[in-house]
Design a protein around this motif. Structure first.
Motif, short mmCIF file in Angstrom:
data_model
loop_
_atom_site.label_atom_id
_atom_site.label_comp_id
_atom_site.label_asym_id
_atom_site.label_seq_id
_atom_site.Cartn_x
_atom_site.Cartn_y
_atom_site.Cartn_z
N LYS A 1 -6.97 14.63 -10.33
CA LYS A 1 -7.10 13.34 -11.04
C LYS A 1 -5.73 12.83 -11.46
O LYS A 1 -5.43 11.62 -11.33
N LEU A 2 -4.87 13.74 -11.92
CA LEU A 2 -3.52 13.35 -12.30
C LEU A 2 -2.74 12.82 -11.10
O LEU A 2 -2.03 11.81 -11.20
N LEU A 3 -2.89 13.48 -9.95
CA LEU A 3 -2.21 13.02 -8.74
C LEU A 3 -2.70 11.63 -8.34
O LEU A 3 -1.90 10.77 -7.94
N ARG A 4 -3.99 11.40 -8.47
CA ARG A 4 -4.55 10.08 -8.15
C ARG A 4 -3.94 9.00 -9.05
O ARG A 4 -3.59 7.91 -8.59
N LEU A 5 -3.80 9.30 -10.34
CA LEU A 5 -3.19 8.35 -11.27
C LEU A 5 -1.73 8.11 -10.90
O LEU A 5 -1.25 6.96 -10.95
N LYS A 6 -1.02 9.16 -10.52
CA LYS A 6 0.38 9.00 -10.11
C LYS A 6 0.46 8.08 -8.89
O LYS A 6 1.35 7.23 -8.80
N GLN A 7 -0.45 8.26 -7.93
CA GLN A 7 -0.45 7.41 -6.75
C GLN A 7 -0.63 5.94 -7.12
O GLN A 7 0.06 5.07 -6.59
N GLU A 8 -1.55 5.68 -8.02
CA GLU A 8 -1.85 4.29 -8.37
C GLU A 8 -0.65 3.64 -9.07
O GLU A 8 -0.31 2.49 -8.78
N TYR A 9 -0.02 4.38 -9.98
CA TYR A 9 1.15 3.80 -10.64
C TYR A 9 2.32 3.67 -9.67
O TYR A 9 3.07 2.68 -9.71
N PHE A 10 2.48 4.65 -8.80
CA PHE A 10 3.53 4.60 -7.79
C PHE A 10 3.43 3.32 -6.96
O PHE A 10 4.41 2.59 -6.76
N LEU A 11 2.21 3.00 -6.50
CA LEU A 11 1.99 1.78 -5.73
C LEU A 11 2.32 0.55 -6.57
O LEU A 11 3.03 -0.36 -6.13
N GLY B 1 0.82 -1.20 0.00
CA GLY B 1 0.00 0.00 0.00
C GLY B 1 0.86 1.25 0.00
O GLY B 1 2.07 1.20 -0.22
N ILE B 2 0.23 2.38 0.26
CA ILE B 2 0.93 3.68 0.31
C ILE B 2 0.92 4.20 1.74
O ILE B 2 -0.09 4.11 2.44
N ARG B 3 2.04 4.73 2.16
CA ARG B 3 2.17 5.33 3.50
C ARG B 3 1.74 6.80 3.41
O ARG B 3 2.55 7.70 3.28
N TYR B 4 0.44 7.01 3.48
CA TYR B 4 -0.08 8.37 3.39
C TYR B 4 0.35 9.18 4.60
O TYR B 4 0.20 8.75 5.74
N LYS B 5 0.85 10.36 4.34
CA LYS B 5 1.22 11.26 5.45
C LYS B 5 -0.02 11.74 6.18
O LYS B 5 -0.02 11.88 7.40
N ARG C 1 3.73 -3.71 3.53
CA ARG C 1 4.76 -2.79 3.02
C ARG C 1 4.07 -1.53 2.49
O ARG C 1 3.25 -1.59 1.56
N LEU C 2 4.41 -0.39 3.09
CA LEU C 2 3.82 0.89 2.73
C LEU C 2 4.89 1.77 2.10
O LEU C 2 5.98 1.94 2.67
N TRP C 3 4.56 2.36 0.96
CA TRP C 3 5.56 3.11 0.19
C TRP C 3 5.41 4.60 0.38
O TRP C 3 4.31 5.14 0.31
N SER C 4 6.55 5.26 0.61
CA SER C 4 6.59 6.71 0.76
C SER C 4 7.41 7.30 -0.38
O SER C 4 8.48 6.78 -0.73
N ALA C 5 6.93 8.39 -0.97
CA ALA C 5 7.61 9.02 -2.11
C ALA C 5 8.61 10.05 -1.62
O ALA C 5 8.27 10.93 -0.81
N GLU C 6 9.84 9.96 -2.14
CA GLU C 6 10.90 10.90 -1.78
C GLU C 6 11.66 11.29 -3.03
O GLU C 6 11.66 10.58 -4.04
N SER C 7 12.35 12.43 -2.97
CA SER C 7 13.03 12.96 -4.16
C SER C 7 14.19 12.07 -4.56
O SER C 7 14.89 11.50 -3.74
N ALA C 8 14.39 11.98 -5.88
CA ALA C 8 15.48 11.17 -6.44
C ALA C 8 16.20 11.98 -7.51
O ALA C 8 16.65 11.44 -8.51
N ALA C 9 16.28 13.30 -7.28
CA ALA C 9 16.79 14.19 -8.33
C ALA C 9 18.30 14.15 -8.43
O ALA C 9 19.01 14.05 -7.43
N VAL D 1 11.35 9.22 -9.01
CA VAL D 1 10.91 9.33 -7.62
C VAL D 1 11.40 8.11 -6.87
O VAL D 1 11.29 6.98 -7.37
N TRP D 2 11.96 8.32 -5.70
CA TRP D 2 12.27 7.17 -4.84
C TRP D 2 11.00 6.70 -4.15
O TRP D 2 10.25 7.50 -3.58
N ALA D 3 10.77 5.42 -4.17
CA ALA D 3 9.73 4.79 -3.36
C ALA D 3 10.43 4.09 -2.21
O ALA D 3 11.17 3.12 -2.42
N VAL D 4 10.25 4.61 -1.00
CA VAL D 4 10.94 4.07 0.18
C VAL D 4 9.94 3.24 0.98
O VAL D 4 8.88 3.75 1.38
#
Length: 816
Positions: free
Chosen positions: A276-286, A139-143, A228-236, A207-210
């Motif tokens: 809506k775009l953010l929601r799609l990003k979340q789904e692909y991120f997971l 899943g996603i580790r929502y803040k 396992r919950l994923w958190s998004a962090e910068s990978a620049a 994007v790092w998925a931690v």
């Protein structure tokens, strides 16, 4: 640490001083929670490591359950229960001067879900571990959770739910297992070393998925699985720029902010393009992060990828994680050099899908252009999946163009995720017998005709250990005294209680437990509302997400009618009733918010009217959550399951309330149908239209809400009270939108059509409640028959009939 009470007390005092840096007389309950949590987490850690080692050594197939929600609630009490040390810790803390229940209040409810979808996922993880299956969550580790609900002047107000503010003692950050997820960019064909060609996406955003791992402790078994919950962090990489849809973000802070939003909010508002775009990003991120993690574990086995289906089962909980299908195809095609057909064969043998909705408007779709821009390579794959699928329908199945258009994965500029999920999975299941029948015969009829072998039913189940043993320990103790303890691991043994249903002594004890739970809830209500509740009244409960089809409005209109009748007939004989609501409305759902306001207006009127306040009380308990449910459900006498027939996929609150001895007033909808099969008329109060009647109205018309309004004086009066000044509309308020939804828009969910039948059922409940012997027999019947709806039964069915897994060789926990 937990071998005996004295050992625990000694270790706990040392840990408390060491972690808080205070003397014993200075520590707070917050310090006590932190110290106790660290001790329990340390104990779990040993079994967690041993479980993972056993799974790798045994090499059996493992299940990965992908879900956008895991509504796990608080974990301290549940972990103590499953570790078999709950009583030891409760007694030990008590002797040191602390109450365990008070300490549990210091844990925040994890903001990882909203409703039944997320709670089901949490129950399933518990059953997987308790039954010894190798099954993990992704899943996603929502803040921030959905929101913290406040009721101000009767209105819902949304505040941020920063559930991680004080940290999370149960999670472990795994930096060594982080993976990269890529968005945007452009796809290029690249020649490989062996002279073949593959696709690479370049110039995108990385994007790092931690991962943050949360242990899932099994009951009795020593298995500890992983959420396992994923958190998004910068990978620049500043030398390469920061990526993004337009080449580069303006600066690093702009990029960092964009990245962090991916795992910041549960269900961002998707009414506008950006949301809506953010929601799609979340789904692909997971999907991308979770899949990379799954394949990393598979790689440790050293097997070729054509054997992936032997070792891995991926289950997608509703359509949100459907991008697992094209993402796994991308990896097999572009990174593992499989041909299309071989890759598709692997994917379809690995993935299975649960559908959770009957409402066609709730079936997820994405704008084709949005997917093409954000996920260019995945779009190419989805487009090819659709091309081949449509060609097969035309050429092999003999479908006409109209049918192909209806079944296509891409149509009218939209990508239909349910169609992709069905086509790309080897199993598609509904979550109640009625729901599955509707999928087969109506909503997904053409897919069922194409793939009849894929469709099956798995009626939902709940964790009886959480919702009975932990939430209602007095009832659990009473049951154990009557029929032994086998039901804790074999919930169908609850059926043995039928032999005690008529026992006068057992009935009295059941009533005593219920009354104690009602007093506990009444104390909570007094603290929140300053109103004393009659604990001898009927506690009538409707707790669930607020939606028009769930018909909280029908309940509200009935309360208004009861109020009117009492005002008209002051000597009216009525069984005192306390109506309890708990629900969150989606922030943009205006009608649902109006219904919340209406319920609170009703409460303000009936609770303060000298004529009615001793007969009727109404409470809307704000910020409904798992921990609040654990207070409400054991105290309930009546369970409101009153959705329009054919609209609720299953329901799980109905099962929790049944298991705690509440009697259901409900329609034949969702899992209510199977509950009725078990209970019959003696154990439930049915009312309202059946699904055949609802479908006939939808198909042929003929329903007139205004005709009912004009022919039923009670209905006319309560509807007029929604728009005219009076007891429920004061100071210029009115509920025009609610009124017009029923009359101008012809009452889409048949609230008025079912009103009379509902009122009759409620009247019968009032009469039956006065017959304490009869009522208690009905209550015991509900508890006895609830074992059928335990999550253990459901998970065993998934394991044997969909996932093809068997329990691992994990030992039992007989004390630590």
């Amino acid at each position: 640490m937990f071998t005996n009470k004295e050992n625990f007390k000694q270790e706990f005092k040392q840990r408390l001083i060491g972690t808080s840096g205070r003397q014993m007389h200075e520590v707070t309950e917050d310090d006590v929670y932190a110290a106790l949590g660290s001790m329990v987490r340390e104990q779990i850690g040993r079994e967690w490591a041993a479980t993972n080692r056993s799974y790798m050594e045994q090499g059996e197939r493992q299940v990965y359950y992908f879900s956008m929600e895991f509504l796990i609630g608080r974990l301290l009490g549940n972990n103590l229960l499953n570790l078999n040390i709950l009583d030891l810790v409760r007694e030990g803390l008590g002797e040191l001067g602390w109450d365990l229940e008070d300490i549990e209040e210091y844990e925040a409810d994890a903001g990882l879900g909203n409703g039944g979808l997320g709670r089901l996922a949490a129950c399933f993880l518990d059953s997987l571990a308790s039954l010894g299956y190798a099954g993990h969550g992704n899943g996603i580790r929502y803040k921030y959770g959905l929101f913290e609900q406040k009721i101000i002047d009767g209105h819902q107000v949304e505040l941020p739910d920063y559930w991680l503010q004080k940290g999370n003692v149960w999670e472990v950050r795994r930096d060594d297992k982080k993976v990269k997820v890529r968005f945007w960019g452009n796809v290029e064909i690249v020649e490989t070393e062996d002279g073949n060609y593959t696709y690479e996406t370049k110039n995108g955003e990385e994007v790092w998925a931690v991962p943050y791992d949360v242990p899932v402790v099994g009951y009795d078994k020593t298995a500890v699985n992983t959420l396992r919950l994923w958190s998004a962090e910068s990978a620049a990489d500043p030398a390469r720029g920061f990526g993004g849809p337009n080449g580069n973000y303006y600066n690093f802070l702009d990029y960092k902010r964009s990245v962090e939003t991916v795992s910041e909010f549960l269900y961002p508002d998707d009414s506008q393009y950006e949301g809506k775009l953010l929601r799609l990003k979340q789904e692909y991120f997971l999907c991308s992060a979770g899949l990379q993690s799954v394949l990393r574990t598979f790689d440790k086995l050293g097997l070729p990828y054509d054997r992936l289906p032997e070792k891995v089962a991926i289950h997608i909980n509703d359509t949100h994680p459907t991008l697992v299908i094209p993402e796994l195809m991308r990896i097999l095609l572009d990174e593992k050099s499989f041909g299309w057909q071989d890759a598709w064969d692997i994917v379809s043998r690995v993935v299975s899908y649960t559908n959770h909705t009957i409402l066609s408007e709730a079936l997820e779709t994405w704008p084709e252009q949005m997917v093409r821009d954000l996920l260019p390579r995945l779009y190419m794959i989805i487009e090819e999946v659709n091309r081949r699928f449509c060609a097969d329908l035309l050429e092999e199945q003999g479908a006409d163009q109209a049918k192909v258009s209806r079944m296509a994965i891409i149509a009218d500029g939209q990508i239909k995720m349910a169609h992709l999920a069905i086509h790309g999975s080897h199993s598609v299941n509904g979550v109640a017998a009625l729901h599955t029948d509707i999928l087969k015969n109506r909503e997904m009829k053409e897919f069922y005709e194409l793939y009849p072998e894929r469709f099956n039913n798995k009626t939902n189940g709940i964790t009886h250990r959480r919702w009975l043993m932990h939430a209602n320990p007095d009832l659990a103790g009473l049951i154990e005294g009557a029929i032994g303890s086998d039901w804790k691991t074999q919930p169908d043994r609850l059926n043995d209680l039928l032999g005690h249903a008529g026992d006068a002594v057992f009935q009295e004890r059941i009533r005593a437990v219920k009354h104690k739970n009602k007093e506990r809830l009444a104390s909570y209500i007094y603290k929140k509302h300053g109103v004393t509740v009659d604990t001898h009244s009927i506690f009538d409960v409707q707790v669930k997400r607020l939606h028009a089809y769930k018909r909280q409005l029908l309940n509200a209109l009935h309360i208004m009618d009861l109020y009117n009748r009492i005002k008209e007939q002051p000597s009216l004989e009525i069984t005192p009733r306390t109506f309890i609501f708990g629900a969150k409305a989606a922030p943009g759902y205006y009608m649902a918010k109006q219904i919340i306001k209406l319920i609170n207006n009703i409460a303000a009127t009936v609770n303060n009217d000298p004529q009615t306040k001793n007969l009727l009380n109404v409470f809307f308990l704000e910020n409904y959550s798992v921990s609040l449910a654990e207070k409400i459900i054991p105290a309930a006498d009546v369970s409101e399951q009153i959705s329009t027939a054919g609209k609720e996929a299953s329901g799980t609150g109905n099962m929790k309330l049944m298991m705690n001895g509440a009697l259901t007033v409900g329609t034949l909808d969702g899992a209510n149908v199977e509950m009725y099969e078990s209970l019959g008329d003696e154990g439930m109060y049915l009312f309202g239209l059946r699904i055949e009647e609802v479908e006939k109205y939808y198909r042929e018309g003929g329903y007139s809400a205004s005709a009912i309004y004009n022919s039923d004086d009670r209905v006319k009066k309560v509807l007029d009270q929604l728009i005219h000044p009076g007891p429920f509309c004061q100071n210029g308020q009115s509920f025009d939108s609610v009124y017009h939804s029923l009359l101008s828009h012809n009452d889409e969910y048949f609230v008025l059509r079912d009103f009379a039948s509902y009122a009759d059922a409620q009247a019968q409940i009032g009469l039956d409640y006065r017959n304490t012997k009869l009522w208690t027999e009905k209550s015991i019947l509900n508890i006895a028959k609830s074992g059928r709806f335990a999550g253990d039964r459901t998970i065993n069915e998934y394991a044997t009939e969909i996932w093809g897994i068997k329990p691992a060789n994990i030992g039992s926990r007989s004390g630590i």
